[in-house]
Design an enzyme around this catalytic site. Structure first.
Site, PDB file in Angstrom:
ATOM      1  N   GLU A 165      11.995   5.480 -39.444  1.00 51.83           N
ATOM      2  CA  GLU A 165      10.841   5.995 -38.694  1.00 51.83           C
ATOM      3  C   GLU A 165      11.161   6.309 -37.231  1.00 51.83           C
ATOM      4  O   GLU A 165      10.279   6.428 -36.399  1.00 51.83           O
ATOM      5  CB  GLU A 165       9.675   4.992 -38.786  1.00 51.83           C
ATOM      6  CG  GLU A 165       8.619   5.353 -39.817  1.00 51.83           C
ATOM      7  CD  GLU A 165       9.067   5.281 -41.284  1.00 51.83           C
ATOM      8  OE1 GLU A 165      10.182   4.772 -41.554  1.00 51.83           O
ATOM      9  OE2 GLU A 165       8.326   5.744 -42.154  1.00 51.83           O
ATOM     10  N   TYR A 167      12.797   4.410 -35.063  1.00 49.45           N
ATOM     11  CA  TYR A 167      12.871   3.265 -34.159  1.00 49.45           C
ATOM     12  C   TYR A 167      14.324   2.998 -33.749  1.00 49.45           C
ATOM     13  O   TYR A 167      15.245   3.727 -34.132  1.00 49.45           O
ATOM     14  CB  TYR A 167      12.234   2.033 -34.819  1.00 49.45           C
ATOM     15  CG  TYR A 167      10.717   2.120 -34.898  1.00 49.45           C
ATOM     16  CD1 TYR A 167       9.950   2.167 -33.737  1.00 49.45           C
ATOM     17  CD2 TYR A 167      10.060   2.156 -36.124  1.00 49.45           C
ATOM     18  CE1 TYR A 167       8.563   2.240 -33.801  1.00 49.45           C
ATOM     19  CE2 TYR A 167       8.670   2.228 -36.189  1.00 49.45           C
ATOM     20  CZ  TYR A 167       7.928   2.270 -35.025  1.00 49.45           C
ATOM     21  OH  TYR A 167       6.553   2.348 -35.088  1.00 49.45           O
ATOM     22  N   ARG A 215      15.242  -1.232 -44.146  1.00 53.10           N
ATOM     23  CA  ARG A 215      14.403  -0.029 -44.317  1.00 53.10           C
ATOM     24  C   ARG A 215      15.204   1.157 -43.797  1.00 53.10           C
ATOM     25  O   ARG A 215      15.490   1.269 -42.598  1.00 53.10           O
ATOM     26  CB  ARG A 215      13.087  -0.208 -43.557  1.00 53.10           C
ATOM     27  CG  ARG A 215      12.150   0.965 -43.673  1.00 53.10           C
ATOM     28  CD  ARG A 215      10.917   0.620 -44.496  1.00 53.10           C
ATOM     29  NE  ARG A 215       9.986   1.735 -44.506  1.00 53.10           N
ATOM     30  CZ  ARG A 215       8.836   1.749 -43.857  1.00 53.10           C
ATOM     31  NH1 ARG A 215       8.471   0.695 -43.148  1.00 53.10           N
ATOM     32  NH2 ARG A 215       8.052   2.792 -43.926  1.00 53.10           N
ATOM     33  N   HIS A 253       8.499   9.118 -36.301  1.00 52.09           N
ATOM     34  CA  HIS A 253       7.128   9.254 -35.797  1.00 52.09           C
ATOM     35  C   HIS A 253       6.935  10.554 -35.020  1.00 52.09           C
ATOM     36  O   HIS A 253       5.829  11.069 -34.935  1.00 52.09           O
ATOM     37  CB  HIS A 253       6.752   8.059 -34.928  1.00 52.09           C
ATOM     38  CG  HIS A 253       6.483   6.818 -35.737  1.00 52.09           C
ATOM     39  ND1 HIS A 253       5.805   6.852 -36.935  1.00 52.09           N
ATOM     40  CD2 HIS A 253       6.795   5.518 -35.534  1.00 52.09           C
ATOM     41  CE1 HIS A 253       5.706   5.629 -37.427  1.00 52.09           C
ATOM     42  NE2 HIS A 253       6.306   4.802 -36.599  1.00 52.09           N
ATOM     43  N   GLN A 340      -8.494   6.734 -40.981  1.00 57.02           N
ATOM     44  CA  GLN A 340      -9.582   6.644 -40.017  1.00 57.02           C
ATOM     45  C   GLN A 340      -9.825   5.241 -39.469  1.00 57.02           C
ATOM     46  O   GLN A 340     -10.149   5.093 -38.303  1.00 57.02           O
ATOM     47  CB  GLN A 340     -10.873   7.187 -40.633  1.00 57.02           C
ATOM     48  CG  GLN A 340     -10.939   8.700 -40.597  1.00 57.02           C
ATOM     49  CD  GLN A 340     -12.209   9.226 -41.232  1.00 57.02           C
ATOM     50  OE1 GLN A 340     -12.185   9.776 -42.316  1.00 57.02           O
ATOM     51  NE2 GLN A 340     -13.318   9.059 -40.561  1.00 57.02           N
TER      52      GLN A 340
HETATM   53  P1  NAP Z   1     -19.300  17.172 -35.028  1.00 59.64           P
HETATM   54  O1  NAP Z   1     -17.952  16.605 -35.216  1.00 59.64           O
HETATM   55  O2  NAP Z   1     -20.242  16.502 -34.116  1.00 59.64           O
HETATM   56  O3  NAP Z   1     -19.079  18.676 -34.558  1.00 59.64           O
HETATM   57  C1  NAP Z   1     -20.147  19.531 -34.318  1.00 59.64           C
HETATM   58  C2  NAP Z   1     -19.632  20.842 -33.763  1.00 59.64           C
HETATM   59  O4  NAP Z   1     -20.724  21.662 -33.524  1.00 59.64           O
HETATM   60  C3  NAP Z   1     -18.873  20.695 -32.483  1.00 59.64           C
HETATM   61  O5  NAP Z   1     -17.766  21.557 -32.516  1.00 59.64           O
HETATM   62  C4  NAP Z   1     -19.889  21.143 -31.420  1.00 59.64           C
HETATM   63  O6  NAP Z   1     -19.125  21.740 -30.416  1.00 59.64           O
HETATM   64  C5  NAP Z   1     -20.762  22.084 -32.178  1.00 59.64           C
HETATM   65  N1  NAP Z   1     -22.162  22.072 -31.745  1.00 59.64           N
HETATM   66  C6  NAP Z   1     -22.914  20.992 -31.439  1.00 59.64           C
HETATM   67  N2  NAP Z   1     -24.182  21.380 -31.109  1.00 59.64           N
HETATM   68  C7  NAP Z   1     -24.207  22.721 -31.240  1.00 59.64           C
HETATM   69  C8  NAP Z   1     -25.209  23.682 -31.032  1.00 59.64           C
HETATM   70  N3  NAP Z   1     -26.438  23.354 -30.641  1.00 59.64           N
HETATM   71  N4  NAP Z   1     -24.896  24.983 -31.231  1.00 59.64           N
HETATM   72  C9  NAP Z   1     -23.656  25.337 -31.613  1.00 59.64           C
HETATM   73  N5  NAP Z   1     -22.663  24.461 -31.824  1.00 59.64           N
HETATM   74  C10 NAP Z   1     -22.944  23.160 -31.635  1.00 59.64           C
HETATM   75  O7  NAP Z   1     -20.042  17.293 -36.405  1.00 59.64           O
HETATM   76  P2  NAP Z   1     -19.521  17.770 -37.821  1.00 59.64           P
HETATM   77  O8  NAP Z   1     -18.409  18.716 -37.730  1.00 59.64           O
HETATM   78  O9  NAP Z   1     -20.753  18.197 -38.509  1.00 59.64           O
HETATM   79  O10 NAP Z   1     -18.984  16.476 -38.455  1.00 59.64           O
HETATM   80  C11 NAP Z   1     -19.886  15.427 -38.728  1.00 59.64           C
HETATM   81  C12 NAP Z   1     -19.161  14.129 -38.814  1.00 59.64           C
HETATM   82  O11 NAP Z   1     -18.381  14.110 -39.987  1.00 59.64           O
HETATM   83  C13 NAP Z   1     -18.262  13.902 -37.641  1.00 59.64           C
HETATM   84  O12 NAP Z   1     -18.665  12.756 -36.962  1.00 59.64           O
HETATM   85  C14 NAP Z   1     -16.940  13.689 -38.223  1.00 59.64           C
HETATM   86  O13 NAP Z   1     -16.391  12.474 -37.755  1.00 59.64           O
HETATM   87  C15 NAP Z   1     -17.156  13.560 -39.709  1.00 59.64           C
HETATM   88  N6  NAP Z   1     -16.104  14.301 -40.366  1.00 59.64           N
HETATM   89  C16 NAP Z   1     -14.850  13.876 -40.234  1.00 59.64           C
HETATM   90  C17 NAP Z   1     -13.850  14.561 -40.813  1.00 59.64           C
HETATM   91  C18 NAP Z   1     -12.461  14.098 -40.693  1.00 59.64           C
HETATM   92  O14 NAP Z   1     -11.559  14.797 -41.028  1.00 59.64           O
HETATM   93  N7  NAP Z   1     -12.215  12.909 -40.237  1.00 59.64           N
HETATM   94  C19 NAP Z   1     -14.093  15.704 -41.510  1.00 59.64           C
HETATM   95  C20 NAP Z   1     -15.387  16.140 -41.628  1.00 59.64           C
HETATM   96  C21 NAP Z   1     -16.392  15.439 -41.032  1.00 59.64           C
HETATM   97  P3  NAP Z   1     -19.745  22.346 -29.080  1.00 59.64           P
HETATM   98  O15 NAP Z   1     -20.927  21.471 -28.744  1.00 59.64           O
HETATM   99  O16 NAP Z   1     -18.648  22.306 -28.089  1.00 59.64           O
HETATM  100  O17 NAP Z   1     -20.122  23.728 -29.453  1.00 59.64           O
HETATM  101 FE1  SF4 Z   2      -6.616   3.490 -44.023  1.00 56.88          FE
HETATM  102 FE2  SF4 Z   2      -8.538   2.633 -45.640  1.00 56.88          FE
HETATM  103 FE3  SF4 Z   2      -8.350   5.233 -45.048  1.00 56.88          FE
HETATM  104 FE4  SF4 Z   2      -6.567   4.036 -46.660  1.00 56.88          FE
HETATM  105  S1  SF4 Z   2      -8.752   4.354 -47.050  1.00 56.88           S
HETATM  106  S2  SF4 Z   2      -6.095   5.398 -44.984  1.00 56.88           S
HETATM  107  S3  SF4 Z   2      -6.397   2.032 -45.684  1.00 56.88           S
HETATM  108  S4  SF4 Z   2      -8.804   3.575 -43.623  1.00 56.88           S
END
Ligand code: NAP
Ligand code: SF4
Length: 667
Positions: A165, A167, A215, A253, A340
């Site tokens: 990795e 290291y 490893r 990494h 996450q």
């Molecule tokens: P979000 O992450 O809060 O993003 C919302 C987007 O909309 C931002 O880009 C924001 O940017 C824009 N926005 C906000 N208000 C707006 C408005 N009034 N008009 C136009 N644009 C606006 O929400 P999301 O994409 O719906 O995701 C929801 C949740 O799901 C998130 O908390 C995320 O953590 C989770 N999620 C995670 C993943 C992942 O891969 N980990 C994938 C999908 C969803 P601006 O305000 O700059 O325009």
């Molecule tokens: Fe990490 Fe749990 Fe997501 Fe697996 S499911 S990657 S252990 S948070």
């Protein structure tokens, strides 16, 4: 009947017999740094009780300069031994075996005292390491040997010498980081002198009846990394120096190729372990993206390795092996490789846990104790939070009714699983559905209860989720919502996505993909990311050959920052790189003016322009769906609110599941 004859076969290491072929790989949890070693012991003891063959701890620094960050846990003095003794006693008491990983970070150590073969800064650290002189190298070796001796004194069954990795030991092996001209640099014999000396001297210090795992990096995925000949030469030398097992490491990494994220195909790198295996006589362990007993069994049955290493799956489910052995594989909470709650936490200085299993690393404070006062519990909404609340409450002995207005469980998870690279979400929804049935939850699908339906329950949990935010753009009635798109609504060839949050990125990946998801097609994935063969290019990098995008996509946000900056700490770069490779235009600082026949009118840097798109997709975030909450409040019916219905701003499955579990544990 044993469905996994290879996975569950014992492995005889001479002085010790491992009961099966499953190794829990090393993970940094942050528990040690809390100073509460009772929690560390409880975490590992739970995994030992769950039947894993051998546990490897998170990396322990052999000295201060080798710690991954200032204050990183280690075995610096004999005084630390008592803490570790508590861990080994707990694991042995639970019937397990545990080895301690010795991790010297070298130039990856986040501190100004970091040391390395050459004074070359890594791209992922702000610190230029100090080049070690002869005495300095001797000190590092001797500190690692002393750490191994202390591990033995603390009752560990062995050590893992971390040589992959990117290291410290890995840094000596390749010219990319080792520019020395003395006996520690230049020829490969010289470059591998340090790792081989460490293994030889560790073995001499601990005697024959102690596991020593090395490893080894099988593919560095950096320029000028190890060639395959060098990997084989090192493996043989490490074996001759006294290693009992070779574990696999994949990618440094600093590599710009994903190696463990959810979009990496399952068992993507076992071909390398298979290639190494005939060159050595000690057992080899394979790793990376193995997360079910079926995959582990298939790898072993194909002769690709002698053992499989899984790390994150043991956060998701401590009882992985016991459930597999009992023929209950469907009960295993699946690791969806999202990072996450584990790696993203680690890299933000937070305690590790698991999105799927909030008890991980919280074993002593989040307990699902059987109730002695069963209640009638109504849960409204079978998204991630509602399903978890129902599962935990029913598991504790409450009588749970779960209402869901859709004809299937899953909520937003059902949208996520449509996205290429997020196929693991299928397994997560299936696990929830299976668990709810097993727990005897009374399922009311296609049912949206009214207030009157909820009177008479002892507890009402509202998990009704979210509604899409209305961005209020002129002409937006011409646009599609993200849910429509992910459910298959027709979309044109040129698309603007309004909003570049997690869902905007997901939708962009969905729209540029044509044909099979690379996650389900190893050769395709390999071409897209430029994973070559270390037999042909030292380090194993090849020229990426992304396939043509299915559409031209603009991904937009109002904030002037780089789109995707707020995505997961360890995965955001993968999403940004994947979209860049597909030619997606990612723009910040955008003002939305109107949707017109010609496309989307925007203003940027004070200049109006029209993006010539035929479809606009709204991914502008969420607001809580509180209609039921408001009705219950007005009617005076007591209730709890969890997940997106509670706080949409932070809506994600991790928070919803954690909130559901904690509420249900307290009912
Ligand atoms: P979000 O992450 O809060 O993003 C919302 C987007 O909309 C931002 O880009 C924001 O940017 C824009 N926005 C906000 N208000 C707006 C408005 N009034 N008009 C136009 N644009 C606006 O929400 P999301 O994409 O719906 O995701 C929801 C949740 O799901 C998130 O908390 C995320 O953590 C989770 N999620 C995670 C993943 C992942 O891969 N980990 C994938 C999908 C969803 P601006 O305000 O700059 O325009
Ligand atoms: Fe990490 Fe749990 Fe997501 Fe697996 S499911 S990657 S252990 S948070």
């Amino acid at each position: 009947m044993n469905h996994y004859p290879h996975l569950l076969a014992p492995l005889d290491l001479g002085h010790i017999v491992l009961p099966n072929r499953v190794l829990m790989g090393s993970m940094h949890t942050g528990l040690e740094e809390t100073g509460d070693w009772g929690r560390v012991a409880a975490f590992y003891a739970a995994r030992a009780a769950g039947g894993v063959g051998l546990i490897v701890t998170g990396g322990m620094a052999p000295n201060r300069e080798g710690g991954v960050f200032p204050g990183a846990a280690g075995l610096f003095s004999d005084a630390d031994i008592a803490n570790h003794r508590g861990v080994t006693d707990a694991v042995h008491g639970a019937g397990g075996r545990i080895a301690m990983q010795i991790l010297h970070a070298g130039r990856y150590a986040y501190g100004k005292d970091c040391v390395a073969p050459s004074a070359l800064k890594s791209p992922i650290s702000p610190f230029v390491p100090r080049e070690l002189d002869e005495d300095g190298i001797e000190k590092q070796i001797s500190d690692m040997v002393i750490a191994a001796q202390r591990a033995q004194a603390a009752g560990y069954d062995g050590v893992e010498v971390m040589g992959s990795e990117g290291y410290f030991l890995n840094q000596f092996l390749v010219r990319h980081t080792n520019r020395r001209t003395d006996r520690w640099g230049g020829s490969y014999d010289n470059r591998m002198r340090l790792p081989v000396d460490v293994v030889r001297r560790v073995r001499a210090a601990v005697g024959p009846d102690f596991i020593v795992i090395y490893r080894i990096s099988l593919i560095d995925l950096i320029p000028d990394g190890s060639s395959w000949d060098e990997v084989v030469t090192l493996a043989r030398a490490v074996q001759a120096a006294g290693a009992s097992l070779l574990n696999t490491g994949i990618g440094w990494h600093e590599a710009r190729v994903p190696t463990i994220a959810t979009s990496v195909p399952r068992a993507a790198f076992t071909w390398l372990t298979a290639r190494l295996r005939p060159h050595v006589s000690i057992p080899v362990i394979t790793s990376n993206r193995i997360n079910t007993p079926e995959v582990g069994e298939a790898v072993l049955a194909a002769g690709q390795a002698d053992m499989v290493s899984m790390a994150r799956p043991f956060l998701a489910d401590a009882d992985f092996v016991a459930k597999a052995a009992a023929g209950r594989a469907a009960d295993i909470a699946p690791c969806i490789a999202c990072n996450q709650a584990c790696l993203d936490h680690t890299f933000s200085g937070k305690l590790t846990s698991c999105l799927v299993n909030p008890r991980a690393c919280h074993e002593t404070e989040l307990v699902y104790a059987p109730t002695d006062a069963p209640k009638r519990v109504a849960v409204v909404g079978a998204g991630a939070g509602g399903m978890m609340a129902a599962l935990v409450a029913a598991g504790r002995g409450h009588a749970v009714t779960l209402f869901e207005k859709a004809p299937e469980v899953g909520g937003q998870l059902n949208l996520a699983r449509q996205v290429p690279g997020k196929e693991e979400f299928h397994g997560l929804v299936a696990w929830f559905a299976h668990g709810l049935a097993q727990a005897g939850v009374d399922m009311r699908l296609s049912t949206a209860p009214e207030v009157e339906d909820l009177r008479g329950y002892d507890e009402v949990i509202v998990a009704t989720g979210v509604l899409p935010r209305d961005p209020g753009i002129a002409g937006q009635e011409r646009a599609l919502g993200y849910a429509q798109v992910l459910r298959g609504a027709p979309v044109g060839k040129r698309v603007a996505i309004v909003g570049a949050g997690g869902i905007g990125f997901d939708v962009a990946e969905f729209l540029v993909q044509s044909g099979a998801s690379p996650t389900l097609d190893f050769d395709l994935w390999r071409q897209e990311w430029g994973v070559g063969d270390p037999d042909q290019t030292a380090g194993g990098l090849a020229e990426p050959q992304p396939h043509a995008p299915a559409r031209q996509v603009w991904l937009l946000q109002r904030k002037a920052e780089k789109p995707g900056r707020r995505l997961g700490k360890t995965t955001g770069w993968i999403h940004r790189a994947a979209l860049a490779a597909k030619g997606v235009t990612m723009l910040g600082g955008v003002g939305y003016d109107a949707l017109v026949d010609q496309g989307l009118c925007i203003t940027r840097d004070g200049q109006p322009e029209v993006l010539p798109v035929d479809t606009v997709v709204l991914c502008a975030g969420q607001v809580p769906d509180r209609s039921l909450v408001d009705a219950l409040t007005a009617a005076g019916v007591a209730h709890h609110v969890i997940g997106g219905a509670d706080v949409a701003a932070e809506l994600d499955a991790k928070r919803a599941i954690d909130q559901g579990a904690r509420l249900a544990a307290a009912l």
